[in-house]
Scaffold this motif. Structure first.
Motif, mmCIF file in Angstrom:
data_model
loop_
_atom_site.group_PDB
_atom_site.id
_atom_site.type_symbol
_atom_site.label_atom_id
_atom_site.label_comp_id
_atom_site.label_asym_id
_atom_site.label_seq_id
_atom_site.Cartn_x
_atom_site.Cartn_y
_atom_site.Cartn_z
ATOM 1 N N VAL A 24 -60.170 55.823 81.516
ATOM 2 C CA VAL A 24 -59.003 55.226 81.489
ATOM 3 C C VAL A 24 -58.882 53.490 82.019
ATOM 4 C CG1 VAL A 24 -57.986 57.393 80.989
ATOM 5 C CG2 VAL A 24 -57.963 56.319 83.304
ATOM 6 N N GLY A 25 -57.893 52.985 81.875
ATOM 7 C CA GLY A 25 -57.719 51.694 82.307
ATOM 8 C C GLY A 25 -58.785 50.850 82.208
ATOM 9 N N GLY A 26 -58.885 49.917 83.032
ATOM 10 C CA GLY A 26 -59.785 48.664 82.955
ATOM 11 C C GLY A 26 -59.103 47.464 82.927
ATOM 12 N N GLY A 27 -60.056 46.306 83.539
ATOM 13 C CA GLY A 27 -59.278 45.084 83.855
ATOM 14 C C GLY A 27 -58.006 45.120 84.464
ATOM 15 N N GLY A 28 -57.009 44.461 83.664
ATOM 16 C CA GLY A 28 -55.795 44.471 84.154
ATOM 17 C C GLY A 28 -54.940 45.838 84.061
ATOM 18 N N ASP A 29 -55.441 46.738 83.593
ATOM 19 C CA ASP A 29 -54.847 48.074 83.392
ATOM 20 C C ASP A 29 -55.446 48.841 84.441
ATOM 21 O OD1 ASP A 29 -53.789 50.481 82.971
ATOM 22 O OD2 ASP A 29 -54.489 50.759 80.900
ATOM 23 N N SER A 30 -54.673 49.214 85.656
ATOM 24 C CA SER A 30 -55.432 49.773 86.824
ATOM 25 C C SER A 30 -55.077 51.221 86.788
ATOM 26 C CB SER A 30 -54.812 49.161 88.174
ATOM 27 O OG SER A 30 -55.384 47.959 88.234
ATOM 28 N N GLY A 31 -54.152 51.873 85.769
ATOM 29 C CA GLY A 31 -53.881 53.080 85.758
ATOM 30 C C GLY A 31 -53.072 53.480 86.962
ATOM 31 N N LEU A 32 -53.100 54.783 87.415
ATOM 32 C CA LEU A 32 -52.236 55.090 88.608
ATOM 33 C C LEU A 32 -53.097 53.958 89.956
ATOM 34 C CD1 LEU A 32 -52.479 58.940 88.166
ATOM 35 C CD2 LEU A 32 -50.982 57.262 87.445
ATOM 36 N N CYS A 33 -52.106 53.264 90.316
ATOM 37 C CA CYS A 33 -52.390 52.132 91.134
ATOM 38 C C CYS A 33 -51.772 51.985 92.404
ATOM 39 C CB CYS A 33 -52.573 50.735 90.496
ATOM 40 S SG CYS A 33 -51.184 50.314 89.928
ATOM 41 N N GLY A 34 -50.874 53.225 92.787
ATOM 42 C CA GLY A 34 -50.137 53.192 93.876
ATOM 43 C C GLY A 34 -50.776 53.447 95.205
ATOM 44 N N TYR A 35 -52.037 53.504 95.072
ATOM 45 C CA TYR A 35 -53.221 54.100 96.116
ATOM 46 C C TYR A 35 -54.202 53.303 96.512
ATOM 47 C CZ TYR A 35 -50.311 58.116 94.275
ATOM 48 O OH TYR A 35 -49.581 58.975 93.856
ATOM 49 N N GLU A 36 -54.769 53.357 97.670
ATOM 50 C CA GLU A 36 -56.048 52.362 97.912
ATOM 51 C C GLU A 36 -57.070 52.715 96.897
ATOM 52 O OE1 GLU A 36 -56.201 56.164 100.671
ATOM 53 O OE2 GLU A 36 -54.798 54.829 99.526
ATOM 54 N N TYR A 37 -57.272 53.896 96.327
ATOM 55 C CA TYR A 37 -58.230 54.195 95.336
ATOM 56 C C TYR A 37 -57.716 54.099 93.821
ATOM 57 C CZ TYR A 37 -62.438 56.479 93.461
ATOM 58 O OH TYR A 37 -63.557 56.782 92.747
ATOM 59 N N GLN A 38 -58.050 53.168 92.956
ATOM 60 C CA GLN A 38 -57.309 53.272 91.916
ATOM 61 C C GLN A 38 -57.943 54.079 90.880
ATOM 62 O OE1 GLN A 38 -57.413 48.937 90.604
ATOM 63 N NE2 GLN A 38 -55.627 48.426 92.102
ATOM 64 N N GLU A 39 -57.043 54.514 89.897
ATOM 65 C CA GLU A 39 -57.388 55.518 88.923
ATOM 66 C C GLU A 39 -58.796 55.016 87.985
ATOM 67 O OE1 GLU A 39 -55.525 58.357 85.135
ATOM 68 O OE2 GLU A 39 -54.532 56.518 85.601
ATOM 69 N N LYS A 40 -58.819 53.632 87.499
ATOM 70 C CA LYS A 40 -59.554 52.894 86.688
ATOM 71 C C LYS A 40 -61.022 52.928 87.483
ATOM 72 C CE LYS A 40 -58.966 48.151 88.264
ATOM 73 N NZ LYS A 40 -58.890 46.597 87.734
ATOM 74 N N GLU A 41 -61.045 52.773 88.892
ATOM 75 C CA GLU A 41 -62.417 52.838 89.544
ATOM 76 C C GLU A 41 -62.864 54.208 89.413
ATOM 77 O OE1 GLU A 41 -61.764 51.285 93.556
ATOM 78 O OE2 GLU A 41 -60.274 50.434 92.867
ATOM 79 N N LEU A 42 -61.948 55.121 89.700
ATOM 80 C CA LEU A 42 -62.420 56.884 89.707
ATOM 81 C C LEU A 42 -62.912 57.231 88.384
ATOM 82 C CD1 LEU A 42 -62.179 59.766 90.667
ATOM 83 C CD2 LEU A 42 -59.942 59.633 89.984
ATOM 84 N N GLN A 83 -58.252 64.665 77.370
ATOM 85 C CA GLN A 83 -58.325 63.881 78.513
ATOM 86 C C GLN A 83 -58.341 64.880 79.748
ATOM 87 O OE1 GLN A 83 -56.207 60.031 78.632
ATOM 88 N NE2 GLN A 83 -55.596 60.295 80.541
ATOM 89 N N LEU A 84 -59.414 64.531 80.600
ATOM 90 C CA LEU A 84 -59.709 65.036 81.944
ATOM 91 C C LEU A 84 -58.805 64.612 82.907
ATOM 92 C CD1 LEU A 84 -60.924 67.200 83.975
ATOM 93 C CD2 LEU A 84 -62.802 65.251 84.185
ATOM 94 N N SER A 85 -58.002 65.391 83.867
ATOM 95 C CA SER A 85 -57.453 64.867 84.914
ATOM 96 C C SER A 85 -58.137 65.249 86.258
ATOM 97 C CB SER A 85 -56.089 65.098 85.191
ATOM 98 O OG SER A 85 -55.572 64.970 86.612
ATOM 99 N N ALA A 86 -59.136 64.355 86.763
ATOM 100 C CA ALA A 86 -60.039 64.905 87.743
ATOM 101 C C ALA A 86 -59.561 65.378 89.114
ATOM 102 C CB ALA A 86 -61.023 63.945 87.888
ATOM 103 N N GLY A 87 -57.975 64.952 89.208
ATOM 104 C CA GLY A 87 -57.318 65.478 90.426
ATOM 105 C C GLY A 87 -56.035 64.603 90.699
ATOM 106 N N TYR A 88 -55.418 64.728 91.722
ATOM 107 C CA TYR A 88 -54.223 64.120 92.107
ATOM 108 C C TYR A 88 -54.459 63.222 93.222
ATOM 109 C CZ TYR A 88 -51.282 67.164 89.261
ATOM 110 O OH TYR A 88 -50.546 67.578 88.191
ATOM 111 N N LEU A 89 -54.241 62.036 92.755
ATOM 112 C CA LEU A 89 -54.496 60.858 93.711
ATOM 113 C C LEU A 89 -53.236 60.917 94.745
ATOM 114 C CD1 LEU A 89 -55.457 57.898 91.499
ATOM 115 C CD2 LEU A 89 -56.859 59.194 93.026
#
Length: 350
Positions: free
Chosen positions: A173-191, A309-315
């Motif tokens: 999910v996400g990518g580029g300008g879409d960070s997904g869940l981004c209220g954390y130091e580790y963004q969903e798009k990176e994970l 769609q897998l949710s790999a965990g809770y940020l």
């Protein structure tokens, strides 16, 4: 008499030495000939080539061929070896990029590329600081098998569904300008991208083809993600992301989203979501939170093949967020996704 026998032995040894020398020379000639004539398979590489031209957008000289083989025949400059060639299938852009490391940057000004592949819409090349980048634009997504022999690179193209028994689209999910869940130091798009790349890296089946909707931190529209599913004739789709619950940061675990609007007999959305949840939970030694119907605006509701769609965990959970930053843990999550893909393919074959 003894002297004559010794002399005869010496003469025989000299003859044997000459014969062996001739045989070795002949064998070496054959080996060298075979070395120059042998065919080498060139493996496709994950996307990593970049356009960085000294001179860009030069038209390739094409020679149309008719043989029905569906090939592109590319002559190569002298001294080019297999390790000097990178073949990259940029399927999201419907492009085939071939990089050739060579200092003969004028080679394609006078050399023709043979084409017996009707899907080629455009063929250009650009001169880079240390080589030449060929760029073919296609009218559809294709798979390629590349071989090198006698200073020619032969690229055979074909439809993915004709080359593999099963095709799976993996969508971080996400990518580029879409960070997904981004209220954390580790963004969903990176994970999501890290897990998807680990799945691609560690997946070993030659009978199953995986397509990632993105291989880098780039914007990919929902329309293009759905278009890839249709273009490759995918058998099923697995999205990868994460979850959050700011109201209750104690919540953690694995879950899967699915489209509950329609039921498919035999093997459908619920079945795939259940397989993914169980496989990832077991591989990661985490806990399963179950299956969740997709939101109204979810891409899952726009895909007409088994999709989850897998949710790999809770940020939002501090301990699980720390786990999701550890590559060793993500390797386990990826292992679970791979196990799920294998089980899903087995179910489809029944």
């Amino acid at each position: 008499m003894e002297t004559k026998q010794r002399k005869l032995r010496k003469e025989n040894m000299a003859v044997i030495f000459v014969l062996w020398s001739l045989m070795c020379a002949a064998a070496m000639t054959v080996v060298l000939h075979l070395e120059t004539q042998k065919t080498i398979v060139i493996a496709d590489m994950p996307q990593g080539l970049t356009a960085g031209a000294v001179q860009a957008d030069c038209d390739l000289r094409l020679e149309q061929r008719e043989g029905g083989g569906g090939d592109i025949s590319i002559p190569l400059p002298e001294n080019v070896k297999a390790e000097d060639i990178i073949v990259e299938n940029r399927y999201m852009e419907r492009e085939l990029w071939i990089y050739i490391r060579s200092d003969n940057t004028e080679f394609f000004e006078y050399s023709y590329v043979g084409v017996d592949l009707p899907s080629v819409l455009e063929a250009k090349y650009e001169i880079q600081p240390d080589g030449i980048l060929l760029k073919f634009t296609m009218d559809r997504v294709q798979e390629y098998r590349s071989t090198m022999g006698d200073h020619v690179l032969e690229v055979a193209g074909g439809r993915p569904e004709d080359m593999y028994s099963y095709i799976v689209v993996i969508d971080p999910v996400g990518g580029g300008g879409d960070s997904g869940l981004c209220g954390y130091e580790y963004q969903e798009k990176e994970l999501a991208l890290q897990i998807a790349k680990l799945v691609q890296k560690n997946f070993a089946s030659e009978d199953v083809k995986l397509y990632l909707t993105r291989n880098e931190d780039a914007d990919v529209s929902a329309e293009n993600r759905r278009a890839l599913v249709n273009a490759v004739g995918a058998d099923f789709y697995i999205g990868i992301g994460a979850a959050e619950n700011p109201a209750d940061e104690s919540v953690y675990g694995i879950q899967c989203y699915y489209n509950d609007e329609y039921y498919r007999s035999g093997f459908g959305n619920v079945d795939l979501a259940d397989i993914v949840t169980k496989a990832v939970t077991i591989a990661s030694s985490n806990r399963a939170l179950g299956l969740v119907p997709a939101e109204e605006d979810s891409i899952l509701r726009e895909i007409n093949i088994p999709a989850a769609q897998l949710s790999a965990g809770y940020l939002s959970n501090g301990e699980e967020r720390d786990l999701l930053r550890q590559e060793a843990y993500l390797e386990k999550v990826a292992e679970g996704v791979i196990d799920a893909i294998e089980e899903a393919c087995e179910r489809l074959s029944q």
